[in-house]
Design an enzyme around this catalytic site. Structure first.
Site, PDB file in Angstrom:
ATOM      1  N   HIS A   2      35.656  23.655  49.563  1.00 19.60           N
ATOM      2  CA  HIS A   2      35.059  24.747  50.335  1.00 19.60           C
ATOM      3  C   HIS A   2      33.923  24.168  51.157  1.00 19.60           C
ATOM      4  O   HIS A   2      32.989  23.569  50.614  1.00 19.60           O
ATOM      5  CB  HIS A   2      34.540  25.865  49.429  1.00 19.60           C
ATOM      6  CG  HIS A   2      33.991  27.030  50.209  1.00 19.60           C
ATOM      7  ND1 HIS A   2      34.768  28.103  50.585  1.00 19.60           N
ATOM      8  CD2 HIS A   2      32.754  27.262  50.719  1.00 19.60           C
ATOM      9  CE1 HIS A   2      34.037  28.951  51.272  1.00 19.60           C
ATOM     10  NE2 HIS A   2      32.812  28.463  51.374  1.00 19.60           N
ATOM     11  N   CYS A   3      34.001  24.343  52.461  1.00 19.97           N
ATOM     12  CA  CYS A   3      33.018  23.752  53.370  1.00 19.97           C
ATOM     13  C   CYS A   3      32.019  24.813  53.823  1.00 19.97           C
ATOM     14  O   CYS A   3      32.397  25.796  54.483  1.00 19.97           O
ATOM     15  CB  CYS A   3      33.722  23.139  54.581  1.00 19.97           C
ATOM     16  SG  CYS A   3      32.597  22.296  55.712  1.00 19.97           S
ATOM     17  N   VAL A   4      30.768  24.618  53.462  1.00 18.91           N
ATOM     18  CA  VAL A   4      29.725  25.576  53.839  1.00 18.91           C
ATOM     19  C   VAL A   4      29.530  25.604  55.354  1.00 18.91           C
ATOM     20  O   VAL A   4      29.205  26.649  55.939  1.00 18.91           O
ATOM     21  CB  VAL A   4      28.397  25.208  53.138  1.00 18.91           C
ATOM     22  CG1 VAL A   4      27.292  26.175  53.533  1.00 18.91           C
ATOM     23  CG2 VAL A   4      28.571  25.204  51.632  1.00 18.91           C
TER      24      VAL A   4
END
Length: 308
Positions: free
Chosen positions: A157-159
């Protein structure tokens, strides 16, 4: 009071929206420093210097367009969702043939499809079950605590993009890393002369303090991003070459031979497709989507499959 960690994870989305604004701010200040302040005025000088300025500005805009295109594709494209009531192909064929499966066989936490390889040995493809989504999980699928759902071939999951990186947007993510690395590296190089002359110009007051500050900050930001992105690019090239995701690294270390590693060419095609004309664009041809199941994120050939 008991703390709900999953609710806390979902709160990371709020941080992601600030990250999008930060990306926009970095792009804006870089544009102003490189095009408006530094190389735009050089267009009026004429000669070789003017040609160099045109080349830099054209390259700057090309890389900017490509990185923004890839960025928005990662942000807005679904990384890959598990179809409702999904079942492995082998189970569907059994059901269509009239065979019955008990509910425990379908909803058990660990379900396996057993097949026979050409050497007569049984090999089993693991199919998980997500208790939160109440659905079967295809191979390489993982539940994201931030997005609150299962993601096909989840990498992480890429912020920075407020989204997961999975089967359907991994190519766009890799291209975003590549073009952003090239853009920040170019910005660093073209601003280097101004950065070197920063203190002399500050003493002589030949340039306004505001413009000097913008160029200085832009150089430092782009240098920092360029160095950090280089590490990410190298890491993901390594993962791509071995057909591994970030969440599978520990699992791969325990394996004698990584079952999804089919060789660099096939590993590359499972992400970028076989059409060379589209390799540098966040697009996939319909032919590749039809012929390479891994691009859809539901089925993945293994080493034993390729050997058979």
């Amino acid at each position: 009071m008991e703390i709900n960690l999953f609710r806390l994870c979902s709160g990371l989305k709020v941080i992601g929206y600030f990250m999008i604004l930060l990306v926009a701010a970095i792009v804006a200040v870089s544009y102003y420093a490189v095009v408006v302040l530094t190389w735009g005025p050089e267009l009026r000088t004429g000669g070789l210097h003017s040609f160099l300025a045109i080349s830099i500005i054209v390259l700057f805009h090309f890389l900017l367009i490509m990185l923004l295109w890839c960025y928005f594709m990662v942000v807005f494209r679904d990384p890959g969702s598990v179809p409702e009531n999904w079942k492995p192909r082998a189970q569907e064929e059994i059901l269509e043939a009239g065979s019955s499966l008990t509910s425990s066989e379908i909803t058990a936490p660990e379900v396996f499809n057993s097949t026979q390889s050409t050497d007569g040995q049984e090999r089993r493809q693991e199919v998980g079950y997500c208790s939160r989504c109440q659905n079967a999980k295809p191979p390489r699928c993982h539940h994201c605590s931030v997005c609150q759902r299962c993601v096909l071939k989840m990498d992480h999951h890429c912020v920075w993009v407020v989204n997961c990186v999975g089967a359907t947007n991994y190519k766009s993510f890799l291209l975003f890393l590549l073009y952003t690395f090239l853009e920040t590296t170019m910005d660093t190089l073209v601003l280097l002369p101004n950065f070197i002359n920063f203190f002399s110009e500050a003493k002589s007051h030949s340039t306004s303090p505001g413009n000097l500050a913008v160029v200085f900050v832009t150089f430092v930001l782009n240098l920092a991003f360029s160095l950090s992105l280089l590490c990410f690019v190298v890491m993901h090239i390594s993962l791509l070459s071995s057909n591994t995701t970030s969440v599978e690294v520990h699992e791969k270390r325990r394996a004698t031979r990584w079952k999804y590693d089919l060789g660099r060419k096939k590993n590359f095609e499972q992400v970028f497709g076989s059409k060379k004309a589209l390799w540098f664009f966040p697009l996939l041809s319909k032919e590749d989507l039809d012929n390479i199941p891994a691009l859809r994120g539901l089925e993945f050939p293994t080493v034993s499959d390729s050997e058979a």
